[in-house]
Design an enzyme around this catalytic site. Structure first.
Site, PDB file in Angstrom:
ATOM      1  N   ASP A 234       0.874  -1.169   0.000  1.00  0.00           N
ATOM      2  CA  ASP A 234       0.000   0.000   0.000  1.00  0.00           C
ATOM      3  C   ASP A 234       0.915   1.223   0.000  1.00  0.00           C
ATOM      4  OD1 ASP A 234      -2.062   1.782   0.054  1.00  0.00           O
ATOM      5  OD2 ASP A 234      -3.101   0.873   1.752  1.00  0.00           O
TER       6      ASP A 234
HETATM    7  C1  BGC Z   1      -4.908   3.459   0.184  1.00  0.00           C
HETATM    8  C2  BGC Z   1      -5.023   2.514  -1.005  1.00  0.00           C
HETATM    9  C3  BGC Z   1      -4.907   3.302  -2.277  1.00  0.00           C
HETATM   10  C4  BGC Z   1      -3.574   4.041  -2.276  1.00  0.00           C
HETATM   11  C5  BGC Z   1      -3.342   4.881  -3.519  1.00  0.00           C
HETATM   12  C6  BGC Z   1      -3.646   4.291   0.111  1.00  0.00           C
HETATM   13  O1  BGC Z   1      -3.618   5.236   1.117  1.00  0.00           O
HETATM   14  O2  BGC Z   1      -4.935   2.730   1.378  1.00  0.00           O
HETATM   15  O3  BGC Z   1      -6.244   1.832  -0.948  1.00  0.00           O
HETATM   16  O4  BGC Z   1      -5.037   2.474  -3.383  1.00  0.00           O
HETATM   17  O5  BGC Z   1      -3.535   4.909  -1.158  1.00  0.00           O
HETATM   18  O6  BGC Z   1      -4.179   5.981  -3.551  1.00  0.00           O
END
Ligand code: BGC
Length: 813
Positions: A234
């Site tokens: 993530d």
């Molecule tokens: C989120 C993800 C997301 C990523 C990109 C993160 O903070 O938890 O679900 O895909 O950011 O935006």
């Protein structure tokens, strides 16, 4: 992987430096291109209910105010209520076409986390409290995407069930609950949906960070499930990059972290890790590029076509919770319509999934288009939850209400109440809405008016004075076509959605509710008793059960038959529409095993179907139940087993109405799980569940539990910013929030007030979620904007160590 050799040979042409670059993202949405070796960037983009693609590449660090206009489909929490694999397939397919149109190779979603607690702020991005429903719908969503050769990442792997502690939390869970409740849906989406990507979560699982957790990533994902797709972190979820390479977490996102790249190179050079491990990560990335990097063949006209996909999905997912016959509406009548959500459609959540919708159809527009006659009373303002204007609004309401015998109230969770980045504090509606409903309840007492509630939100809430409503239609977060969907449902299309999670009467009824989100150590003491698995097994009154939803008609089920076919059971039966409306029935198949040697809930969902029938029509249909679905995890021997003997089957319209029950004997294994006596006593009698102590839970897990972190100085790279409270830390935090929201604040100022909703939600999301970051996650998620040495320096500043801080600030990466 059939092209393994070709990719292997390609990787052998890369230098160590190039390999370390390839596994470290280039920026927020691009992987690192190595052009001289003919390796392009993989382009990724949020999010599951629409494409959130940056218009200009140079905006990458912002990502909230300047994104393409794309179709906003219903949220996953809404789609789950369709109980319809065809619907999620259609949305997946449309999403993939738009991904291609906007040059996106990989969609960052869908989210498969289980709704363990209704307060989790991000529940609107997840399907259900039930892993089977989640797995089936995620699989068909994934097939829709993969059939268009686009990639997707199932997220967040795994056990990311709180937002307040998402960066520093540790999910302590027993192996069986982990396998059955929190992981099985991922496996199903991989096996049945051909999902080719996984995003690891921020939190720890049983003491190890999910992004470098050998049990999750190596033992289970790669070795047991044979997953050959792309694993990525993530955004900012890497803790120790070398360890995460060793556990085959292929890609650090968003990357642009020069020190992590150097750490990989040093580790290979110093023989701390074998270069083969790095090669394997590179192979997975090259494979993902090969599978998904394709020319776009669509043009913008698909956006107009997709409004219908969004509207149909919203119609299929709306849940009728109550109806005394007042719905459908009578065309010749005039109604009093109340509430801000009539004019401003509530259609999506907030955070990284928030997209810039192509064409919103509000309820007001749809009512006008369909000639529904009404007068409007404001009632409350979405953004004024404290109700500062309530006095005047109530007077207007009282004046108008007397002329109407039927009222349509629009309410529910409003724009700022649920978001990624923080959990809800309460299940209550905002004060201003409670105030209006209170007033309606008084009016109802004096004069027996019919009140219809049109409900919105990505998660359940407490409906005050529920008894005053003649009908409740839950539209959830219906996407940009929500108004049109509602008008059709109110006039002539029968609702057919079913709740994908339990609606409580009182938050206190949830086991261990007072412990949720309180510390970084989350103890999953309820084990497998999540959602209806608990509430259907103990006698506690809830408001609406899982699987519940009405239609404008009635169905009967009969002639149930069961046949064994190799590895499956085929359950066939007839359904008849016995009412006056064309509608869709949702037969739900639950299975239990009363004489099990394992503790089990009374029943669990193991099959469902959606069948459309004309009035009077009868159809024969069947549900296939793979025997694998009936297996339990036998922790003593680390494997799934099918228990021998009799199983009870319940063919039901919801957990409220068991329509047909029958039992069937299956050949399986006789095994004897081992439990400590007092623990057995509790888990076999879930009414006693809340008596389970931490000490017993530790014994059940077979290890010591960590004490929750008590923050004291000196803070470290793993301390949440919100837990740092020194004088300087407060100043630093303020400055970080200001700088992170500055560009949205500026952009927003130039827009008319009514167009600022998205910006306000983003500002709210960023300011709150930044504070739940640690300096490590903040730095690794900043795509190079916050350098690691600067983050170290800021940390020292917060600790009051000015010289140490200066030393870091002067260091070069
Ligand atoms: C989120 C993800 C997301 C990523 C990109 C993160 O903070 O938890 O679900 O895909 O950011 O935006």
């Amino acid at each position: 992987m059939d092209n393994y050799l070709e990719l292997f040979n390609k990787v052998k042409t890369l230098t160590l430096e190039e390999k370390a670059s390839l596994v470290t993202g280039y920026n927020t949405w691009f992987t690192f291109p190595i052009l001289n070796k003919d390796i392009p960037s993989l382009v990724v983009s949020d999010g599951p209910n629409g494409i959130r693609k940056e218009i200009k590449e140079e905006d990458v660090a912002n990502g909230f105010s300047n994104t393409v206009r794309s179709t906003c489909f219903p949220s996953l929490s809404t789609l789950a209520c369709s109980f319809n694999e065809e619907t999620t397939y259609n949305v997946g397919e449309a999403l993939a076409k738009e991904a291609r149109l906007f040059g996106v190779d990989f969609v960052l979603g869908p989210g498969l986390n289980i709704k363990r607690n209704p307060l989790c702020g991000r529940n609107f991005e997840y399907f259900s409290e039930d892993p089977f429903l989640t797995g089936k719908l995620a699989a068909s969503f994934s097939r829709g995407i993969r059939d268009k050769d686009v990639g997707l990442t199932l997220k967040h792997f795994a056990l990311n069930n709180t937002e307040n502690h998402r960066f520093n939390g540790n999910s302590n869970v027993d192996e069986r609950a982990m396998r059955e409740i929190y992981l099985s849906q991922f496996k199903m989406a991989i096996d049945e949906g051909r999902a080719n990507g996984i995003m690891t979560s921020y939190n720890k699982v049983n003491d190890e960070h999910a992004s470098e957790n050998p049990h999750l990533l190596v033992d289970i994902l790669r070795n047991e499930w044979n997953f050959e797709g792309l694993v990525m972190s993530d955004w900012g979820g890497i803790k120790d990059r070398v360890k995460s390479v060793c556990t085959q977490n292929d890609l650090e996102m968003p990357g642009n972290t020069p020190l992590n790249k150097k750490r990989i190179i040093d580790a290979v050079n110093n023989k701390k890790i074998s270069e083969d491990l790095l090669d394997l990560c590179c192979i997975h990335i090259l494979n993902a590029i090969k599978e998904t990097k394709k020319e776009n063949t669509y043009n913008e006209s698909i956006l107009d076509e997709h409004i219908k996909v969004a509207v149909d999905a919203a119609i299929d997912s709306a849940v009728l919770l109550k109806n005394n016959g007042v719905l459908p509406l009578k065309n010749d009548k005039k109604y009093l319509v109340i509430g801000d959500l009539f004019k401003k459609l509530r259609f999506q959540g907030a955070g990284s999934s928030q997209i810039n919708p192509y064409k919103i159809i509000t309820n007001e527009e749809a009512f006008n288009n369909h000639n529904i006659k009404y007068e409007f009373a404001q009632g409350y303002y979405d953004f004024d939850s404290e109700g500062t204007k309530q006095g005047e609004l109530n007077i207007e309401l009282i004046n108008k209400i007397k002329d109407y015998d039927t009222i349509i109230y629009f309410g529910g969770l409003t724009s700022l109440s649920e978001s990624e980045g923080f959990d809800r504090e309460t299940l209550e509606l905002p004060y201003n809405q409670r105030n209006v409903i209170e007033l309606l309840s008084k009016i109802k007492e004096d004069d027996n008016k019919e009140i219809i509630f049109i409900s919105y939100g990505g998660a359940p809430y407490i409906i005050p004075h529920e008894n005053i409503f003649s009908a409740i239609l839950h539209m959830a977060l219906p996407g940009e076509g929500g108004g049109e969907a509602l008008a059709q449902l109110l006039l002539n299309v029968s609702p057919s959605g079913k709740l994908s999670e339990t609606w409580l009467r009182d938050y206190k009824d949830l086991p261990f509710n007072e412990e949720y989100g309180k510390t970084n150590e989350e103890y999953y003491k309820e084990s497998i008793y999540v959602g209806y698995r608990y509430f259907s097994t103990i006698p506690k009154k809830i408001l609406y059960p899982f699987g519940y939803g009405l239609t404008y008609t009635t169905f009967i089920y009969k002639e149930l038959n069961i046949k064994e076919k190799e590895d499956s059971l085929i359950v066939s039966f007839k359904i008849k529409n016995t009412g006056g409306y064309k509608a869709k029935a949702v037969p739900e198949l639950y299975v239990g095993k009363e004489d099990s040697r394992f503790f089990r809930p009374k029943y669990e969902l193991k099959g469902f179907k959606k069948v459309e029938l004309e009035p009077g029509e009868e159809k024969e249909t069947s549900i296939e139940v793979k025997k694998d679905y009936l297996k339990v995890y036998f922790t003593d021997e680390s494997r799934f087993v099918l228990e021998d003997g009799r199983y009870e089957f319940y063919l039901a319209e919801s957990l409220k109405e068991n329509i047909l029950t029958f039992s069937y004997k299956l050949e399986g294994e006789k095994v004897e799980p081992h439990y400590d006596e007092d623990i057995r006593n509790i888990y076999f009698n879930p009414a006693k569940l809340t008596k389970l102590t931490n000490e017993q839970f530790a014994r059940f897990l077979g290890r010591k539990l960590n004490e929750p972190i008590k923050v004291k100085k000196p803070y470290n790279m793993e301390t949440r910013l919100s837990d740092m409270n020194s004088f300087i830390a407060n100043r630093v935090k303020k400055a970080i929030v200001k700088s992170a929201t500055k560009s949205i604040v500026e952009a927003s100022k130039k827009k008319p007030k009514e167009d600022r909703i998205n910006d306000e939600k983003s500002i709210n999301f960023i300011s709150k979620s930044i504070l739940s970051n640690t300096f490590r996650s903040l730095c690794f998620s900043s795509s190079g904007m916050l350098k690691e040495y600067t983050a170290n320096g800021l940390l020292e500043l917060c600790n009051g160590h000015i010289f140490k801080a200066l030393k870091y600030f002067m260091k070069k990466e």
